[in-house]
Design an enzyme around this catalytic site. Structure first.
Site, PDB file in Angstrom:
ATOM      1  N   CYS A  83      54.225  38.145  44.256  1.00 36.98           N
ATOM      2  CA  CYS A  83      53.028  38.781  43.797  1.00 36.98           C
ATOM      3  C   CYS A  83      52.461  38.487  42.791  1.00 36.98           C
ATOM      4  O   CYS A  83      53.031  37.578  42.063  1.00 36.98           O
ATOM      5  CB  CYS A  83      53.420  40.351  43.858  1.00 36.98           C
ATOM      6  N   ASP A  84      51.091  38.747  42.558  1.00 36.51           N
ATOM      7  CA  ASP A  84      50.531  38.313  41.284  1.00 36.51           C
ATOM      8  C   ASP A  84      49.439  39.282  41.164  1.00 36.51           C
ATOM      9  O   ASP A  84      49.126  39.878  41.871  1.00 36.51           O
ATOM     10  CB  ASP A  84      49.902  36.982  41.222  1.00 36.51           C
ATOM     11  N   GLN A  85      48.952  39.689  39.760  1.00 31.56           N
ATOM     12  CA  GLN A  85      47.885  40.417  39.546  1.00 31.56           C
ATOM     13  C   GLN A  85      46.994  40.036  38.234  1.00 31.56           C
ATOM     14  O   GLN A  85      47.760  39.453  37.336  1.00 31.56           O
ATOM     15  CB  GLN A  85      48.572  41.935  39.241  1.00 31.56           C
ATOM     16  N   SER A 120      47.989  40.391  44.678  1.00 33.13           N
ATOM     17  CA  SER A 120      48.271  40.070  45.753  1.00 33.13           C
ATOM     18  C   SER A 120      49.755  40.216  46.182  1.00 33.13           C
ATOM     19  O   SER A 120      50.546  40.374  45.431  1.00 33.13           O
ATOM     20  CB  SER A 120      48.180  38.384  45.654  1.00 33.13           C
TER      21      SER A 120
END
Length: 217
Positions: A83-85, A120
């Site tokens: 994930c990423d943000q 994501s």
């Protein structure tokens, strides 16, 4: 419930406490690994493209470290979630603060402008190679504006300097996108209103994660 069925192994490719809690609350049993990548070396113009590229890079960094040889002929696949943000404030992408001064400015801004979180989720089946990913955007209007008509919103009061001082001293905000941690006990009293689910703001949208897991199985 799908999460309770022991027909796949799950790895969360993140060291985020919030993501671990969300995934556990969803009923999953999982192990964790973190990717050692230089996030600043990956640049994209659009925040949606950036968070997807970072999730991909994290997956590629973790996959060689996972042993799946015994699983290839097994009915039980191994799934990796990365994930990423980022936070987009007034049209500018905010990643993790680069300094205490930047973290302080980030937090002082949030009562005076408009922000959105862009997250994501990428799920990779390490046995079949199947991979599905998508981004999720939550508008966070910190001033009431008719420009945005959305289902998940957060409104903040001004965060006092002494609270910001404590958060910076604690250090966690330095590792959060945009220095934004709405679930933190020191921040909660200054959250005026949360409309809808906060899981995407915290970095792991539940519904999206569930769907992507099903798609790669």
């Amino acid at each position: 419930m799908e999460a309770n069925a022991p027909h796949f192994k799950l790895i969360l490719g993140s060291s985020s406490t919030a993501r671990r809690k969300i995934l556990a609350d969803m009923g999953y049993h999982f192990t964790t690994m973190s990717a050692d990548i230089d996030e600043k070396a990956i640049r994209k113009e659009k925040p949606e493209d950036l968070v997807m590229a970072l999730a991909e890079a994290k997956a590629e960094a973790i996959i060689p470290r996972v042993s799946i040889g015994e699983s290839e002929g097994d009915a039980e696949p191994t799934l990796l979630i990365t994930c990423d943000q980022v936070v987009v404030y007034e049209g500018v992408v905010r990643e993790k603060p680069s300094s205490e001064a930047e973290a302080r400015q980030f937090m002082k801004d949030y009562a005076n402008g408009h922000a959105a979180t862009v997250s994501s989720v990428l799920v990779t089946n390490l046995v079949t190679g199947s991979r599905r990913g998508e981004w999720d955007k939550v508008e966070v209007p910190l001033l009431i504006s008719s420009q945005y008509s959305i289902s998940r919103q957060i409104y903040f009061h001004d965060i006092p300097d002494q609270v910001i001082d404590k958060l910076i001293e604690e250090g966690i905000v330095l590792y959060a996108a945009g220095g934004l941690i709405i679930e933190h006990p020191l921040i909660l009293p200054y959250v005026k209103e949360v409309v809808g689910s906060t899981d995407s703001v915290m970095g792991l949208p539940k519904a999206l994660t569930e769907r992507l897991i099903k798609e790669v199985l």
